[in-house]
Structure formats: C-alpha cells, structure tokens
Design an enzyme around this catalytic site. Sequence first.
Site, PDB file in Angstrom:
ATOM      1  N   ALA A  29       0.818  -1.213   0.000  1.00  0.00           N
ATOM      2  CA  ALA A  29       0.000   0.000   0.000  1.00  0.00           C
ATOM      3  C   ALA A  29       0.850   1.261   0.000  1.00  0.00           C
ATOM      4  CB  ALA A  29      -0.933  -0.004   1.206  1.00  0.00           C
ATOM      5  N   THR A  30       2.046   1.200   0.598  1.00  0.00           N
ATOM      6  CA  THR A  30       2.905   2.388   0.604  1.00  0.00           C
ATOM      7  C   THR A  30       3.249   2.806  -0.823  1.00  0.00           C
ATOM      8  OG1 THR A  30       3.830   1.937   2.788  1.00  0.00           O
ATOM      9  CG2 THR A  30       5.148   3.297   1.310  1.00  0.00           C
TER      10      THR A  30
ATOM     11  N   ASN B  20      -6.000   3.510  10.908  1.00  0.00           N
ATOM     12  CA  ASN B  20      -5.228   2.358  11.371  1.00  0.00           C
ATOM     13  C   ASN B  20      -4.945   2.384  12.865  1.00  0.00           C
ATOM     14  OD1 ASN B  20      -3.475   4.628  10.633  1.00  0.00           O
ATOM     15  ND2 ASN B  20      -1.772   3.282  11.139  1.00  0.00           N
TER      16      ASN B  20
ATOM     17  N   GLN C 241      -7.101  -0.508   5.792  1.00  0.00           N
ATOM     18  CA  GLN C 241      -7.719  -1.114   6.967  1.00  0.00           C
ATOM     19  C   GLN C 241      -9.190  -1.472   6.758  1.00  0.00           C
ATOM     20  OE1 GLN C 241      -6.170  -1.960   9.785  1.00  0.00           O
ATOM     21  NE2 GLN C 241      -4.189  -1.029   9.343  1.00  0.00           N
TER      22      GLN C 241
ATOM     23  N   SER D 273      -3.948  -3.436   0.614  1.00  0.00           N
ATOM     24  CA  SER D 273      -2.795  -4.272   0.963  1.00  0.00           C
ATOM     25  C   SER D 273      -3.266  -5.666   1.332  1.00  0.00           C
ATOM     26  CB  SER D 273      -2.039  -3.647   2.141  1.00  0.00           C
ATOM     27  OG  SER D 273      -0.937  -4.438   2.515  1.00  0.00           O
TER      28      SER D 273
ATOM     29  N   HIS E  32      -1.704  -8.024   3.318  1.00  0.00           N
ATOM     30  CA  HIS E  32      -1.412  -8.592   4.633  1.00  0.00           C
ATOM     31  C   HIS E  32      -2.345  -8.101   5.736  1.00  0.00           C
ATOM     32  CE1 HIS E  32       0.927  -5.376   6.847  1.00  0.00           C
ATOM     33  NE2 HIS E  32       0.994  -4.892   5.625  1.00  0.00           N
TER      34      HIS E  32
ATOM     35  N   THR F 117       8.551  -6.936 -12.267  1.00  0.00           N
ATOM     36  CA  THR F 117       8.090  -8.309 -12.425  1.00  0.00           C
ATOM     37  C   THR F 117       7.195  -8.705 -11.262  1.00  0.00           C
ATOM     38  OG1 THR F 117      10.117  -8.906 -13.602  1.00  0.00           O
ATOM     39  CG2 THR F 117       8.823 -10.713 -12.658  1.00  0.00           C
TER      40      THR F 117
ATOM     41  N   CYS G 107       4.113   1.106  11.904  1.00  0.00           N
ATOM     42  CA  CYS G 107       4.946   1.807  10.931  1.00  0.00           C
ATOM     43  C   CYS G 107       5.761   2.921  11.570  1.00  0.00           C
ATOM     44  CB  CYS G 107       4.076   2.392   9.820  1.00  0.00           C
ATOM     45  SG  CYS G 107       3.035   1.148   9.016  1.00  0.00           S
TER      46      CYS G 107
END
Length: 364
Positions: A68-69, A142, A170, A187, A189, A225, A308
């Site tokens: 996501a960053t 978050n 989130q 994201s 994860h 890739t 983070c």
Amino acid sequence: MIYLDYQATTPLAPEVLAAMLPWLQNQHANPHSAHAPGRAAKAAVEVARESVAALLPAGGSLSFTSGATEAINWAIKGAPAGGIVTLATEHAATLDTAEALARAGRAVTVLPVKAGGLVDLDAARAAIVPGTALVAVMLVNNEIGVIQPIAELAAIAHEAGALFLCDAVQGYGRVAIPNGCDLIAISAHKIHGPKGIGALWIRDGVAIEPLLHGGGQEASGRSGTLSPALCAGFGAAARLAADYGDDDAAHVAGLWSLTSERLGDGWNINGSIEQRYHGNLNIRRDGLDVNRLMSELRDIAFSAGSACASGSGRSSHVLRAIGLSEAQARSSIRLGFGRYTTEEELVIAIDRINAAAAAQRIAA
C-alpha cells in the site's frame, strides 16, 4: 502468544499459504514471459486480479504493487499538478508523501479533525476548492479505527474538479468501500494475505503518471516483475474475505462487546465509538506506563500505536490530532482482533491487562 495486533498485520490464512506454495515450490516462471509456463503464471495472476477487484467498486482497473505504501505514493505523486488536501490523522505514507511534495513547491493542506477523529465536512468544503488536484483520505483509521465519510468527501472533491484517493488498507475486505473514489490503495497482509503485495485501483478514465519506470508490465504503466505466488495469495485472501465477510463481521462485533464489557474502570476509548470499525480498540488509562505494561505482558502482542512509526520515539500523531495531550497519547494502547481471535484468549488477555494496569496504579 495471544495476538492482538491485527491493524499491524493479520495471521496468514492456511488457504492462502496453500494457494501460494505451488508458485514457490516448482512453478517459477516469469508471468511476463511468452512461453507456456509464463502464460500459466500470467493466468494465475489474472485470476488473482479478478478476485481482488471483486471487493472493489465496478468501473476501474487494478494494478498490483509492492504494497500500500507504493500504491499511495504512486497515486499522490502521479496525480495531476495542483493542490493536495488530506487529514492530520492519515497514515505516514500519505502525510510524508504530501510533505515531500510540499517541499518541492506543491500546495498542501492538512485538515484537522474533531475530537472523535472525524473530519469537519464544512472545513473540508472550505479547503477543497478549484485548483485542488487530489484529496487523500483514509477509510478506516489504522490507529483508532474511525471510519471517515468517504462518499461525502469524494463528492466535495469532484465538485472542485479534484481526484479522490481512498486509503482503504484497513477497510478493504472488512467494511464496504463507497462509490465515488477515483483511486483506492489496498494491501494483502491486512486481510490474512502475504506481505509484500498491495494494489492500486484506478477508476476508468483516470490517468496518473507512473511512479516506477521500466518494463511497464502492468497495463496502467507500473513497472516490475510480478510474483505469481504473492498475487495468488492476495487473490485467495480476497476470496476468503468475500466468502466469510459476514461471519468475520459478526465475530468481530462479538469480540468488541466482550472487550468493552470486560475492561476495568479507568479506561477511556480513543476516537468515535459510533463511527468505527470494531476490530480496533484504542484505549487509554491516565498515568499508564505503556512500556512497562508491554514488558510485563510479553506473551500478549498488542500495540502502543502504529507499527509503521514504532521506534520513532514520537507519540502518536493521530492521538495528538484528536486532542489528546502528550501524556494521554503515551498512556494509550491499541488492541486489534479478528478472524482467528478466540473469546477465550481475549478474556485472558483483557484480564491480565486490567490486572497489570491496576497494579501500576497501586504501586504509584
């Protein structure tokens, strides 16, 4: 170990691991190669893309990213020239990117929030004016779980001729993402998928400049890739979220009620109670030594803020933005729970947190 840090990351679902293993063990082809193994890898990537996109609004394309960053950086830096408007409670990926552009001469407005963490829509209307190129707001915060009025903010942005970026990291797979967004960052994860992969959804008709230049492997211009294993894992996690979303929501609601009832006296909830995702409980207790609490409860994984920003030495910018003092921000903890949290382990954790916090008060 009792794991209560679901906002930092979620446990990998067994079904996700199973979907990834073949691509890690013996199906190693580059999905951008033209030979048969490459085409098979490409097909797996496209199946995953469809699964991930199924939880997003219709009428857009999905580009996989490293997380996501990257997606947020891409959306902000790739947007047309003009002003940027965001909120003081946004993730560092948004605030730091906006700050970097401000140093380069872009006009950036960071709006304050009200005590509950919600944006003041009148203040937003006053700030989002013609000349604004992008409005960037998080769906579910978050740190405190507050849900912003995304549909209303997107409408305000469009009235001014601006694009709207929703950081849905989130919220994706947990709460509905309103229509009206032009760009959506997500994201894997955070929904029991693998780390190292995210995506940027781009509404049809919206064009942004690439962040990464090279082979242009993604149709939107993103270069690099792709990993079939990570894509397959993200797709499997998205399918699980689609299949078990209602069950997950009911489970989280029950855990929220249990936790709220079991917390001892002296705790206060940070952020709006009504407008929030219930898998996030950010609480404070005056005078609490959070470092001591975490040291004494090392077999319970919970957070003092955003993972983070851990190690920065700073108190939470989100908690300060909702009006907490430095001392109050530093006496707050975040408990996050979800699909694999059991009521039994949550009761044990809450009782131990209560006891340790009470012992601090007695010792003082």
